[in-house]
Design a protein around this motif. Structure first.
Motif, PDB file in Angstrom:
ATOM      1  N   SER A 145      44.814  58.598  28.652  1.00 52.35           N
ATOM      2  CA  SER A 145      45.919  59.522  28.393  1.00 52.35           C
ATOM      3  C   SER A 145      46.162  59.602  26.887  1.00 52.35           C
ATOM      4  CB  SER A 145      47.192  59.064  29.117  1.00 52.35           C
ATOM      5  OG  SER A 145      48.269  59.946  28.862  1.00 52.35           O
ATOM      6  N   PRO A 146      45.415  60.463  26.196  1.00 55.95           N
ATOM      7  CA  PRO A 146      45.591  60.573  24.742  1.00 55.95           C
ATOM      8  C   PRO A 146      47.030  60.932  24.379  1.00 55.95           C
ATOM      9  CG  PRO A 146      43.609  61.724  25.463  1.00 55.95           C
ATOM     10  CD  PRO A 146      44.350  61.332  26.702  1.00 55.95           C
ATOM     11  N   GLY A 147      47.555  60.233  23.363  1.00 50.63           N
ATOM     12  CA  GLY A 147      48.913  60.508  22.919  1.00 50.63           C
ATOM     13  C   GLY A 147      49.995  59.770  23.677  1.00 50.63           C
ATOM     14  N   TYR A 148      49.633  58.846  24.545  1.00 54.01           N
ATOM     15  CA  TYR A 148      50.617  58.064  25.290  1.00 54.01           C
ATOM     16  C   TYR A 148      51.515  57.339  24.291  1.00 54.01           C
ATOM     17  CZ  TYR A 148      52.312  54.816  28.911  1.00 54.01           C
ATOM     18  OH  TYR A 148      53.081  54.086  29.774  1.00 54.01           O
ATOM     19  N   PRO A 149      52.845  57.532  24.337  1.00 54.94           N
ATOM     20  CA  PRO A 149      53.722  57.101  23.236  1.00 54.94           C
ATOM     21  C   PRO A 149      53.720  55.606  22.946  1.00 54.94           C
ATOM     22  CG  PRO A 149      54.857  58.668  24.649  1.00 54.94           C
ATOM     23  CD  PRO A 149      53.582  58.318  25.345  1.00 54.94           C
ATOM     24  N   ALA A 182      48.493  46.297  11.632  1.00 56.00           N
ATOM     25  CA  ALA A 182      49.637  46.147  12.542  1.00 56.00           C
ATOM     26  C   ALA A 182      50.836  46.925  12.021  1.00 56.00           C
ATOM     27  CB  ALA A 182      49.984  44.671  12.707  1.00 56.00           C
ATOM     28  N   ALA A 183      51.107  46.833  10.697  1.00 56.19           N
ATOM     29  CA  ALA A 183      52.227  47.576  10.127  1.00 56.19           C
ATOM     30  C   ALA A 183      52.035  49.076  10.305  1.00 56.19           C
ATOM     31  CB  ALA A 183      52.377  47.222   8.647  1.00 56.19           C
ATOM     32  N   LYS A 184      50.823  49.559  10.068  1.00 53.65           N
ATOM     33  CA  LYS A 184      50.551  50.982  10.258  1.00 53.65           C
ATOM     34  C   LYS A 184      50.790  51.397  11.705  1.00 53.65           C
ATOM     35  CE  LYS A 184      46.840  54.421   9.951  1.00 53.65           C
ATOM     36  NZ  LYS A 184      45.402  54.649   9.660  1.00 53.65           N
ATOM     37  N   ARG A 187      54.481  51.603  12.420  1.00 53.78           N
ATOM     38  CA  ARG A 187      55.069  52.816  11.836  1.00 53.78           C
ATOM     39  C   ARG A 187      54.846  54.002  12.769  1.00 53.78           C
ATOM     40  NH1 ARG A 187      52.981  50.738   6.845  1.00 53.78           N
ATOM     41  NH2 ARG A 187      54.692  50.124   5.434  1.00 53.78           N
ATOM     42  N   GLU A 188      53.649  54.089  13.303  1.00 52.18           N
ATOM     43  CA  GLU A 188      53.346  55.172  14.256  1.00 52.18           C
ATOM     44  C   GLU A 188      54.205  55.027  15.510  1.00 52.18           C
ATOM     45  OE1 GLU A 188      49.203  54.845  15.011  1.00 52.18           O
ATOM     46  OE2 GLU A 188      48.590  55.482  12.995  1.00 52.18           O
ATOM     47  N   ALA A 189      54.388  53.793  15.973  1.00 53.88           N
ATOM     48  CA  ALA A 189      55.215  53.571  17.162  1.00 53.88           C
ATOM     49  C   ALA A 189      56.667  53.944  16.890  1.00 53.88           C
ATOM     50  CB  ALA A 189      55.118  52.106  17.602  1.00 53.88           C
ATOM     51  N   THR A 190      57.156  53.653  15.694  1.00 50.15           N
ATOM     52  CA  THR A 190      58.536  54.007  15.338  1.00 50.15           C
ATOM     53  C   THR A 190      58.743  55.508  15.404  1.00 50.15           C
ATOM     54  OG1 THR A 190      58.721  52.052  13.915  1.00 50.15           O
ATOM     55  CG2 THR A 190      60.278  53.859  13.526  1.00 50.15           C
ATOM     56  N   ALA A 191      57.737  56.271  14.973  1.00 47.82           N
ATOM     57  CA  ALA A 191      57.840  57.731  15.021  1.00 47.82           C
ATOM     58  C   ALA A 191      57.613  58.274  16.426  1.00 47.82           C
ATOM     59  CB  ALA A 191      56.829  58.350  14.059  1.00 47.82           C
ATOM     60  N   ALA A 192      56.772  57.588  17.220  1.00 49.04           N
ATOM     61  CA  ALA A 192      56.406  58.110  18.545  1.00 49.04           C
ATOM     62  C   ALA A 192      57.532  57.966  19.558  1.00 49.04           C
ATOM     63  CB  ALA A 192      55.151  57.393  19.057  1.00 49.04           C
ATOM     64  N   ILE A 193      58.347  56.905  19.435  1.00 50.83           N
ATOM     65  CA  ILE A 193      59.431  56.660  20.393  1.00 50.83           C
ATOM     66  C   ILE A 193      60.734  56.573  19.601  1.00 50.83           C
ATOM     67  CG2 ILE A 193      60.197  55.278  22.349  1.00 50.83           C
ATOM     68  CD1 ILE A 193      57.449  54.065  22.504  1.00 50.83           C
ATOM     69  N   PRO A 194      61.428  57.704  19.426  1.00 52.66           N
ATOM     70  CA  PRO A 194      62.575  57.745  18.508  1.00 52.66           C
ATOM     71  C   PRO A 194      63.716  56.806  18.879  1.00 52.66           C
ATOM     72  CG  PRO A 194      61.824  59.958  19.061  1.00 52.66           C
ATOM     73  CD  PRO A 194      61.101  59.024  19.963  1.00 52.66           C
ATOM     74  N   ASN A 195      63.873  56.463  20.147  1.00 54.49           N
ATOM     75  CA  ASN A 195      65.011  55.630  20.551  1.00 54.49           C
ATOM     76  C   ASN A 195      64.664  54.160  20.716  1.00 54.49           C
ATOM     77  OD1 ASN A 195      66.755  57.869  20.681  1.00 54.49           O
ATOM     78  ND2 ASN A 195      66.006  58.369  22.732  1.00 54.49           N
ATOM     79  N   ASP A 196      63.428  53.793  20.450  1.00 54.26           N
ATOM     80  CA  ASP A 196      62.993  52.413  20.667  1.00 54.26           C
ATOM     81  C   ASP A 196      63.330  51.564  19.443  1.00 54.26           C
ATOM     82  OD1 ASP A 196      61.712  50.082  21.478  1.00 54.26           O
ATOM     83  OD2 ASP A 196      59.788  50.741  20.648  1.00 54.26           O
ATOM     84  N   PRO A 197      64.164  50.511  19.590  1.00 59.38           N
ATOM     85  CA  PRO A 197      64.484  49.649  18.435  1.00 59.38           C
ATOM     86  C   PRO A 197      63.456  48.559  18.185  1.00 59.38           C
ATOM     87  CG  PRO A 197      65.753  48.946  20.320  1.00 59.38           C
ATOM     88  CD  PRO A 197      64.938  50.120  20.786  1.00 59.38           C
ATOM     89  N   VAL A 198      62.571  48.308  19.150  1.00 57.63           N
ATOM     90  CA  VAL A 198      61.644  47.179  19.023  1.00 57.63           C
ATOM     91  C   VAL A 198      60.577  47.470  17.975  1.00 57.63           C
ATOM     92  CG1 VAL A 198      60.001  45.720  20.252  1.00 57.63           C
ATOM     93  CG2 VAL A 198      62.081  46.500  21.400  1.00 57.63           C
ATOM     94  N   ALA A 199      60.041  48.702  17.971  1.00 58.35           N
ATOM     95  CA  ALA A 199      58.969  49.030  17.021  1.00 58.35           C
ATOM     96  C   ALA A 199      59.420  48.869  15.572  1.00 58.35           C
ATOM     97  CB  ALA A 199      58.452  50.441  17.290  1.00 58.35           C
ATOM     98  N   PRO A 200      60.558  49.424  15.150  1.00 56.25           N
ATOM     99  CA  PRO A 200      60.968  49.185  13.750  1.00 56.25           C
ATOM    100  C   PRO A 200      61.293  47.728  13.469  1.00 56.25           C
ATOM    101  CG  PRO A 200      62.662  50.405  14.961  1.00 56.25           C
ATOM    102  CD  PRO A 200      61.439  50.387  15.809  1.00 56.25           C
ATOM    103  N   TYR A 201      61.802  47.000  14.459  1.00 57.44           N
ATOM    104  CA  TYR A 201      62.044  45.572  14.230  1.00 57.44           C
ATOM    105  C   TYR A 201      60.724  44.843  13.974  1.00 57.44           C
ATOM    106  CZ  TYR A 201      62.989  40.681  14.976  1.00 57.44           C
ATOM    107  OH  TYR A 201      63.049  39.314  14.820  1.00 57.44           O
ATOM    108  N   ASN A 202      59.718  45.118  14.788  1.00 56.60           N
ATOM    109  CA  ASN A 202      58.420  44.480  14.585  1.00 56.60           C
ATOM    110  C   ASN A 202      57.826  44.867  13.232  1.00 56.60           C
ATOM    111  OD1 ASN A 202      58.520  43.170  17.042  1.00 56.60           O
ATOM    112  ND2 ASN A 202      57.370  44.747  18.127  1.00 56.60           N
ATOM    113  N   LEU A 203      57.996  46.126  12.848  1.00 53.02           N
ATOM    114  CA  LEU A 203      57.518  46.567  11.539  1.00 53.02           C
ATOM    115  C   LEU A 203      58.217  45.772  10.430  1.00 53.02           C
ATOM    116  CD1 LEU A 203      56.013  48.473   9.626  1.00 53.02           C
ATOM    117  CD2 LEU A 203      57.892  50.127   9.938  1.00 53.02           C
ATOM    118  N   GLY A 204      59.535  45.646  10.527  1.00 53.49           N
ATOM    119  CA  GLY A 204      60.264  44.879   9.524  1.00 53.49           C
ATOM    120  C   GLY A 204      59.815  43.439   9.459  1.00 53.49           C
ATOM    121  N   SER A 205      59.561  42.842  10.614  1.00 54.81           N
ATOM    122  CA  SER A 205      59.126  41.448  10.649  1.00 54.81           C
ATOM    123  C   SER A 205      57.795  41.269   9.931  1.00 54.81           C
ATOM    124  CB  SER A 205      59.022  40.983  12.103  1.00 54.81           C
ATOM    125  OG  SER A 205      58.581  39.653  12.166  1.00 54.81           O
ATOM    126  N   ILE A 206      56.848  42.189  10.140  1.00 52.38           N
ATOM    127  CA  ILE A 206      55.541  42.095   9.483  1.00 52.38           C
ATOM    128  C   ILE A 206      55.683  42.302   7.976  1.00 52.38           C
ATOM    129  CG2 ILE A 206      53.276  43.188   9.297  1.00 52.38           C
ATOM    130  CD1 ILE A 206      53.525  43.823  12.314  1.00 52.38           C
TER     131      ILE A 206
END
Length: 679
Positions: free
Chosen positions: A522-526, A545-547, A550-569
């Motif tokens: 399923s190409p583009g699965y968020p 992983a950081a890259k 970043r893509e996950a943060t943009a792909a799922i606008p309401n998800d707080p986990v992706a930006p948290y993981n980005l910040g941690s890295i």
């Protein structure tokens, strides 16, 4: 070489035939158990509903019980699981599955005997062979036996209950019949404690025991038969009544609400029948944020609180959980009453899905599991084999002797009642599994009804014509692509789950491989960028992983986990505090109650010399009282803030709590975190 007459005679012996199928079933299941234990990333790392069952069992072992409220789910499976964990220790996933596979072997024997009794003495062994084969080599059933869920034990107990009732019908002697009725009731009670779906079946079985011995006459013989039927019905009802009472008393004593049925039912009833329900599976979009593996409970409570805020429901000072259950049940019934034609079409669709050969997604995608398992990929039997054969027995009923006709009708009534109860909720593969053994027993009897006991002089046998029509109808129902159920692809969902499990098992290259398979399916699965980010992080490829995050943060606008993981890295691995703080703040913007993001952001603010900002970040994310049970990340952030303000005494007090709570290792880890921000 053809088998000898002596060998053929052995195959006609009921005991020998049953033992052959038991041996085949056991060997196949042991082979699958060994294969899964060696190769499946899900074997030792339960997820979703399996994880929920594990948490419930561990709660029992820790002394927390089922919690201080009425039962949310039926209690028996967590009790069973806790017992296995207590005995087997860390090997409990293997031993639980072994016990369930042994139960699957017993199920094959039960179904053999049930089908044999439905078909009669002359065709019984042939019927048993067919029924046992449909279960012994059934891949979806074996896969379900290997799942840490209540669905297979419930299937076993429901089948055993119906089998015991049929045994009572064919037994001789009042004492023997009474014993079978008591046994059937005990099995029904166990099934009810596993899943209350059997509640709708209990009146059917009770009525069969009550009416089977009465003939409606006024003779003394008729009165004696009616009295015997009443005794059998009461004997059957004894154990279920005790189970009802035990649950009622427990809920009243612990939760102050004397509920009999679990309070999960109302919410599930609404989700399964609301406007927009598709009849296939519950769309649960917040698995990633659930700490229990299954967010149903949190969603039910949250939805009720929102209804109270809107004035749609009343928050009772007592009976809170009964009020939640009542609210969702009432809402479901209103949806049905307001659009009966829509709901009727939905129920018809669910019943068609129940007949489909496709194992419809609920917890996992069977097609993916089958493709990954050499054992499952070689097992030919699926649900689509069973229904057409079962229909043969339905059309053979008029020609069935009266004594066996009642038993066959009883099994059909049991299967039909369960089918309606299942369709009222979710028409998924694992939830419909209790139908499989009953239909297999009927299928064996139906197939055996085609065997000629004497040569027919008719050029065209009407029974065979009807049988051909029945099989054709069954095949159309099972193999048709009704509402796209066969063409729907959900492989990406399963590969995503496998990727998470592989990451939990520290098999990071495999986690990345499963994420790539999900992308191909399923190409583009968020959620795929987040899965890749996890895998790259485990492989210590931090820029990649950081890259990905970043893509996950943009792909799922309401998800707080992706930006948290980005910040941690960015903070801990790449040494970029400024963008790390921005990522943590984005996580907090998406979820203001995300405590861990606030604690981490405060640490970065201290590193940047912004102590006022750090204190502001911690506001609203502190407990009312600090003690040794306070999470270490929070205590470390507070210690960092105190040290940055040169409040050495307060910092020592906080670090002392870290030591008391986690010992020297926890203190050393906290000191290492403080050094990482220059303190």
């Amino acid at each position: 070489m053809l088998p000898s007459p002596a060998r053929l005679q052995e195959l006609r012996n009921p005991r020998t035939a049953a033992l052959i199928w038991v041996a085949i079933a056991l060997l196949v299941r042991l082979a699958y158990l060994w294969e899964a234990s060696q190769s499946s990333v899900l074997f030792w790392h339960p997820s979703l509903d399996e994880r929920e069952m594990q948490i419930a069992a561990e709660g029992l072992l820790s002394g927390r019980g089922f919690g201080p409220e009425p039962l949310f789910k039926a209690p028996l499976y967590p009790l069973f699981l806790s017992g296995v964990i207590a005995v087997a220790g860390d090997a409990w996933p293997f031993w639980t599955r072994l016990l369930q596979h042994l139960g699957g072997t017993a199920l094959v024997a039960l179904t053999f005997d049930l089908s044999r009794r439905l078909a009669g003495p002359r065709r019984g062994v042939a019927a048993g062979h067919v029924a046992a084969g449909l279960l012994a080599l059934n891949g979806p059933l074996i896969r379900l036996e290997g799942s840490l869920l209540l669905d297979f034990p419930f299937t076993l107990m429901v089948t055993a209950t119906v089998w015991a009732v049929v045994r009572e019908r064919t037994a001789r002697g009042a004492s023997t019949r009474l014993q079978w009725a008591l046994a059937a009731g005990a099995l029904a009670a166990l099934a009810w404690l596993l899943r209350p779906t059997i509640t709708v079946l209990l009146p059917v079985l009770t009525a069969s025991l009550l009416l089977a011995r009465g003939n409606g006459t006024r003779s003394s013989m008729g009165r004696a038969k009616r009295g015997q039927g009443l005794r059998l019905a009461l004997a059957f009802s004894l154990a279920p009544a005790l189970a009802f009472g035990a649950v009622f008393v427990r809920n009243q004593m612990v939760g102050r609400e004397g509920m009999i049925l679990p309070w999960q039912g109302g919410y599930n009833l609404y989700e399964a029948n609301r406007l927009g329900a598709n009849g296939r599976y519950l769309l649960q979009t917040r698995f990633a944020n659930s700490e229990t593996g299954n967010p149903t409970r949190a969603l039910a409570e949250q939805g009720f609180r929102e209804a109270v805020a809107r004035g749609e429901a009343v928050a009772a000072s007592q009976g809170t959980f009964a009020a939640i259950n009542s609210y969702w049940t009432g809402k479901a019934l209103r949806e049905i009453r307001e659009a009966p034609s829509r709901w009727g079409a939905l129920m018809l669709r669910k019943l068609v899905y129940l007949a489909s050969d496709r194992e419809i997604y609920n917890v996992e995608v069977y097609e993916v599991q089958r493709s990954l398992s050499p054992i499952l990929s070689r097992l030919p039997v699926t649900f689509g084999w069973v229904l057409p054969l079962a229909l043969l027995s339905l059309f053979a009923l008029p020609r069935t002797p009266k004594r066996r006709r009642g038993s066959a009708a009883l099994v059909w009534c049991a299967a039909g009642t369960l089918a309606l109860a299942i369709a009222l909720y979710y028409a998924s593969g694992r939830l419909r599994m209790p139908l499989l053994p009953l239909l297999a027993a009927l299928g064996g009897a139906g197939a055996a009804s085609l065997l000629p006991l004497r040569a027919s002089r008719r050029s065209v046998d009407p029974q065979r014509v009807v049988a051909a029509i029945a099989v054709s109808l069954g095949l159309v129902a099972a193999l048709g692509d009704w509402w796209g159920v066969r063409s729907e692809s959900l492989a990406h969902v399963e590969y995503a789950r496998l990727s998470r499990a592989a990451y939990a098992a520290d098999r990071f290259d495999l986690a990345l491989s499963y994420a790539d398979r999900a992308e191909a399916a399923s190409p583009g699965y968020p959620t795929l960028p987040a899965l890749r980010g996890q895998a790259f992080f485990g492989m210590q490829q931090y820029p990649a992983a950081a890259k990905a995050f970043r893509e996950a943060t943009a792909a799922i606008p309401n998800d707080p986990v992706a930006p948290y993981n980005l910040g941690s890295i960015l903070h801990l691995q790449l040494g970029q505090p400024q963008p790390a703080l921005a990522a943590y703040r984005e996580a907090l913007r998406r979820d203001s109650s995300y405590h861990r993001a606030a604690w981490s952001a405060a640490m970065v603010a201290v590193q940047l010399g912004r102590t006022t900002e750090a204190a502001q970040l911690l506001q609203g994310h502190l407990p009312t009282k600090l003690d040794e049970r306070t999470p270490r990340p929070l205590l470390t952030s507070l210690a960092a803030l105190h040290l940055a303000r040169q409040e050495d005494r307060q910092a020592r007090d906080v670090l002392d709590l870290v030591r008391k709570g986690g010992g020297p290792d926890a203190l050393a880890a906290a000191q290492s975190d403080l050094r990482s921000v220059g303190l």
